[in-house]
Design an enzyme around this catalytic site. Structure first.
Site, PDB file in Angstrom:
ATOM      1  N   GLU A  70      61.639  -5.117 102.934  1.00 45.95           N
ATOM      2  CA  GLU A  70      60.488  -5.124 102.031  1.00 45.95           C
ATOM      3  C   GLU A  70      59.412  -5.996 102.659  1.00 45.95           C
ATOM      4  OE1 GLU A  70      61.060  -6.171  97.958  1.00 45.95           O
ATOM      5  OE2 GLU A  70      62.779  -4.832  97.673  1.00 45.95           O
TER       6      GLU A  70
ATOM      7  N   GLU B  76      68.747  -7.815  96.661  1.00 46.65           N
ATOM      8  CA  GLU B  76      68.372  -9.235  96.719  1.00 46.65           C
ATOM      9  C   GLU B  76      69.370 -10.111  95.950  1.00 46.65           C
ATOM     10  OE1 GLU B  76      63.555  -9.011  97.362  1.00 46.65           O
ATOM     11  OE2 GLU B  76      64.294  -9.181  95.311  1.00 46.65           O
TER      12      GLU B  76
END
Length: 781
Positions: free
Chosen positions: A261, A184
Site C-alpha cells: 500500500e 495489517e
C-alpha cells in the site's frame, strides 16, 4: 463454416463464468529470491488499488483501463465481507456485487489481480469489512482464536469467496497472482496461531495454488511470522524507501521487496481539513522504488465513493470518514485523470518490462453536467412517521433491535420537577438530538466526547426523546466492536440523586430506500428532523455533484440509490452522482435531514467541493487565551532522544502513576527548527506492553497545524503512522517549548514511553530534548 466455428469459440471464451485465454497470463507466480517470478522470470508488480464496491458497475472497465493507461500491470482489490453477507448466511455476489465479473474484466484488459479477502480489511469501510450482525453476540471478540463463533463465520465467508474466485488463480489460467492473508495484523496483535488459521482457511477455500502474502508496516511487521506467506510493507507518499525497508532486509535478506500500500493521498474525516499529498513527494518516493526494483500497489489508484452507509470511522479518537473517498488519488472520485495521474504515467513509461506497452488514456464514458436548483416542498416529519415501536425495559444498542444502520429513537417518560436536571448518556454512538415534549434541549457529538445535557423544569411528567444517528462503525483498532445507538444507560440527576431511566419505546429508522419512500409527505415546511422529497426532469444524463452545503446532516436517495452522507461541517460539501443512476425524464430525490437545513434546494454542480470546512472552535485543543501552567510541577522524566528514524523507547527510573500526561518538546534535532512533530506516542505499562489509548483525549496542545492539513495533536495516538501532530509552520509565533496534554481516562501505572518520529523524507520538528509530566490531578491553565 470456419468463420462460424471461430465465432462460437470466441463467444464461449468470453461467456460469464469462463476464463478468457490470454497469452500474457497463465502459468505461475511466486516470491523468489529477491524478486517475484512470473513464469520463472523476474517481474516487478506495478499495481493500482480499485474497490468495485466504490465504483458503479457500468464504470468498472473504464477504471481498470485508466489504471493500465497510468502504467499499472496489476489491479489490487479488497473483498468486503459485510458487503456480500448483510444477514447471516445470505450471500450476494450478483449485480453490483459480482466481484467475479470485476476479476474477469481485469483479465480481459490484460492485467493481473491481487486479491485481499480479509476477513478484516480496514479500507475506511464500515467495521473494516466485518458484518454488523456479529455484534449481536454480546461477548464478541474479533481477529482472534478466542471466539470460535468469529472463526467459524470467517471460514464460511472465505469458502463462499473461494467458490466465486478460486478458479481465477493464475495456475488455473486466471489473472489472480497473489492472495492476502488478513490485513495489517501487526497493528492489532502478534498471534501467529490466528494468522495461521486464516492462512489455512484461505487455502481450504480453494486458493491452494496461488502465492499468499501479508502486509504490515515497517514498525511492526516483525511482531509475528506465518510460514508459507510472503511479507510486504505499507507506507505513504514521501517516505524514505531505504529507511522503510532497512529492518525488513536485515530480517528477510532473500525476500522480494514490495510496498503493498503506497498511500497516494489520504482519506477525509468530517470536520477536518481535506487531505492531500503533493505530487513531488509522491512521485519522488515512487521513482526511488522503481530504481530499486521494488514492487508496489498504489493505494488508492482511484478511491471512488463510499455510497450509502459504507463509510467507516477511525479511532482513537472517534473520527467518522466522509462518503467521498476521493483520497487525492491519481484518478479522481468521478474517474477523471488528475495531474498526479499524468505524473505517474510519465514516470512509469520509463520502467516498462518485456512485453509491456503503455496504452492510451481511455475516453471518459460520461460528460459532467449541471442541474438547476431543485426546490423541495414535500416534507414528512420524522415524529409524524414513526414505525411500530419495540419495547425494552433497559437501554440497548440498535444491533439488539436487529438494526444494522441508520438512526434510532429512544422514548420514555421523565417525572415532573421544578428544577433543572442533568441527563447523562453512556454512551452516544454517534450523534444525538434530545427532545423534551417535542422541543430540542440539546445535541451530543461523540467526536467531542459529549455525554450530558440540561433538562428544563417540567410541571408534569414529560416525554423524553433521544434520536441517535449512527455514523460508520469504527474500521480500525481495538474499538472496532462499535455498537450503535445508546450503548449502556441513560441517567437523570437532580442534586445528589441519580436515577437510571427505564421503560423505553424504541423506533428503528433503517437506510433502505423502501423505508424512506413510504412516508406521509405534505406540501408544508418541516419542523425538526424530516424527510424531504422532490422530482426533477432531465433531457440528458451525465455525472454531477449534488451541492449539500445548505443542508444539516443526513443522507440522500436518488432514484432508489443511497448516495451517502452529508454534514454541513465539511470538508465534503457535495455528493457524487454517477450518470448511470440518473434517468432521462423524471428523477426522484429524497433527503433525510436529522439536523436543520438553512435552505431546502439542491443543485447539480459540474465539480466537487471537497475542501470547505465549517470552522468549529470546539474542535481545537487550545481554547482562546488558554496557556498551560507547569509552575511547581516536577517532571517524571527528562532526557534527549537520538536522531534517526524508527521507534525510540524510554524507561523511567521507577514506576509512575497518573491520569493526566503532558509531553513537552524542548527543542528539535535541528537547533534552529521551531517546530515539533510526532507520528505516534505510546505509554508502556508495568507488563511491558503499550497501554490502550482508547480512553485517551487531548485536553490541550499549544500549537497544531489544522488549517491547511490535518496535523492535529490527537494524531499522536491514532495508530496511523503517516499522519502526524505538527505545530504550526507558518506562524512567526511558533517556538519551543511545545506541549500536548492528554487525559488518559483513568489512573494508570507507567513504566516508560515509546515515540515514533515522522517517517517521510522531512526532518522538520523531530524532537530532541523533552520533559514528561504525569499527574493524578488535572494540570492548571
Amino acid at each position: 463454416m470456419k468463420k462460424i466455428l471461430l465465432s462460437l469459440m470466441i463467444a464461449l471464451l468470453l461467456a460469464p463464468g469462463l476464463v478468457k485465454a490470454n497469452p500474457t497470463q497463465g502459468g505461475d507466480f511466486v516470491a523468489g529470491k529477491n524478486t517475484f517470478l512470473l513464469n520463472g522470470k523476474p517481474f516487478i508488480l506495478r499495481a493500482g488499488e480499485l474497490h468495485y464496491s466504490r465504483i458503479p458497475k457500468p464504470y468498472w472497465e473504464h477504471r481498470i483501463q485508466m489504471c493500465k493507461a497510468m502504467g499499472m500491470n496489476t489491479i489490487c482489490i479488497y473483498l468486503f465481507w459485510n458487503y456480500h453477507e448483510q444477514q447471516p448466511g445470505v450471500y450476494d455476489f450478483s449485480g453490483d456485487k459480482d466481484v467475479a465479473e470485476f476479476v474477469r474484466l481485469i483479465q480481459k484488459n490484460g492485467m493481473y489481480c491481487i486479491l485481499r479477502p480479509g476477513p478484516y480489511v480496514c479500507a475506511e469501510w464500515e467495521m473494516g469489512g466485518l458484518p454488523w450482525w456479529l455484534l449481536k453476540k454480546k461477548d464478541l471478540k474479533v481477529r482472534t482464536l478466542a471466539d470460535s463463533y468469529f472463526v467459524e463465520r470467517t471460514k464460511l465467508f472465505l469458502n463462499e469467496a473461494g467458490k466465486q474466485l478460486a478458479k481465477y488463480q493464475i495456475q488455473n489460467g486466471g489473472p489472480i497472482i497473489m492472495v492476502q492473508v488478513e490485513n495489517e495484523y501487526g497493528v492489532w496483535g502478534n498471534d501467529a496461531a490466528y494468522m495461521s488459521i486464516i492462512r489455512d482457511g484461505i487455502r481450504a477455500a480453494g486458493f491452494d495454488k496461488v502465492q499468499l502474502f501479508r502486509c504490515d508496516w515497517s514498525s511492526n511487521f516483525d511482531r509475528y511470522n506465518v510460514p508459507g506467506v510472503a511479507s510486504t510493507l505499507n507506507f505513504g507518499a514521501g517516505s524514505n524507501i531505504d529507511n522503510q525497508f532497512k529492518k525488513f532486509k536485515e530480517l528477510n535478506p532473500d525476500a522480494p521487496l514490495m510496498c503493498s500500500e503506497y498511500w497516494t493521498g489520504w482519506f477525509d474525516h468530517w470536520g477536518s481539513p481535506h487531505e492531500t499529498r503533493s505530487i513531488s513527494s509522491f512521485i519522488g518516493s515512487l521513482k526511488d522504488m522503481m530504481d530499486k526494483k521494488v514492487s508496489f500497489s498504489l493505494y488508492m489508484a482511484h478511491g471512488g465513493t463510499s455510497f450509502g452507509h459504507w463509510a467507516g470511522s477511525n479511532s482513537p479518537s472517534f473520527a467518522p470518514t466522509t462518503s467521498s473517498y476521493d483520497y487525492n488519488a491519481p484518478i479522481d472520485e468521478s474517474g477523471h485523470a488528475t495531474d498526479k495521474f499524468y505524473a505517474v504515467r510519465d514516470l512509469l513509461k520509463n520502467y516498462l518490462q518485456e512485453g509491456e506497452t503503455l496504452t492510451d488514456v481511455p475516453a471518459y464514458p460520461e460528460k459532467t453536467i449541471e442541474i438547476p436548483a431543485v426546490k423541495f416542498i414535500q416534507t414528512a416529519s420524522l415524529f409524524d412517521n414513526l414505525p411500530v415501536a419495540k419495547k425494552s425495559e433497559d437501554i440497548q444498542p440498535m444491533e439488539f433491535f436487529d438494526q444494522g444502520w441508520g438512526s434510532i429513537l429512544y422514548r420514555t417518560t421523565i417525572p415532573a420537577s421544578a428544577k433543572i436536571r442533568k441527563l447523562t448518556i453512556s454512551d452516544v454512538h454517534d450523534w444525538a438530538t434530545i427532545f423534551v415534549n417535542g422541543k430540542i434541549v440539546g445535541k451530543l457529538d461523540r467526536r467531542l466526547g459529549d455525554r450530558e445535557v440540561e433538562i428544563p423544569a417540567t410541571a408534569s411528567p414529560a416525554r423524553l426523546d433521544i434520536l441517535v444517528e449512527a455514523m460508520g462503525r469504527i474500521n480500525y483498532s481495538e474499538a472496532i466492536i462499535d455498537r450503535k445507538g445508546i450503548t449502556k444507560k441513560v441517567e437523570l440527576s437532580e442534586g445528589n440523586n441519580t436515577t437510571e431511566l427505564k421503560g423505553w419505546s424504541v423506533y428503528n429508522f433503517p437506510v433502505d430506500y423502501a423505508f424512506q419512500q413510504n412516508k406521509k409527505y405534505k406540501p408544508a415546511p418541516a419542523k425538526g428532523p424530516a424527510w424531504y422529497k422532490a422530482t426533477f426532469t432531465l433531457n440528458k444524463t451525465g455525472n454531477t455533484y449534488f451541492d449539500m452545503s445548505k443542508w444539516g446532516k443526513g443522507m440522500v436517495w436518488l432514484n432508489g440509490r443511497n448516495l451517502g452522507r452529508f454534514w454541513k461541517i465539511g470538508p465534503t460539501q457535495t455528493l457524487f452522482v454517477p450518470a448511470c443512476w440518473l434517468k432521462k425524464g423524471v428523477n426522484e430525490i429524497i433527503v433525510l435531514d436529522v439536523d436543520k437545513p438553512s435552505a431546502t434546494t439542491i443543485a447539480g454542480l459540474n465539480h466537487p467541493i471537497l475542501d470547505k470546512t465549517a470552522q468549529d472552535e470546539s474542535l481545537l485543543h487550545r481554547k482562546k487565551g488558554q496557556n498551560l501552567d507547569l509552575t511547581g510541577v516536577k517532571p517524571v522524566n527528562t532526557g534527549s532522544l537520538p536522531a534517526g528514524n524508527g521507534w525510540k523507547a524510554i524507561t523511567f527510573d521507577q514506576m509512575q502513576n497518573g491520569r493526566y500526561l503532558c509531553f513537552e518538546a524542548l527543542n528539535a534535532q535541528d537547533a534552529n527548527d521551531p517546530v515539533t512533530s510526532i507520528a505516534e506516542f505510546e505509554l508502556i505499562g508495568e507488563d511491558g506492553k503499550a497501554i490502550s489509548s482508547q480512553l485517551w483525549r487531548v485536553l490541550y496542545a499549544d500549537s497544531e497545524e489544522v488549517t491547511t492539513v490535518n496535523n492535529s495533536a490527537d494524531k499522536i495516538f491514532d495508530l496511523q503512522e503517516s499522519v502526524i501532530w505538527q505545530t504550526q509552520t507558518t506562524s512567526s509565533k511558533t517556538k519551543h517549548p511545545h506541549q500536548v496534554v492528554i487525559d488518559l481516562g483513568e489512573n494508570v501505572n507507567v513504566k516508560g514511553f515509546r515515540i515514533l518520529p515522522r517517517g517521510d523524507k522531512s526532518n522538520v520538528g523531530v524532537v530532541k530534548d523533552y520533559r514528561v509530566y504525569l499527574s493524578k490531578a488535572p494540570f492548571k491553565f
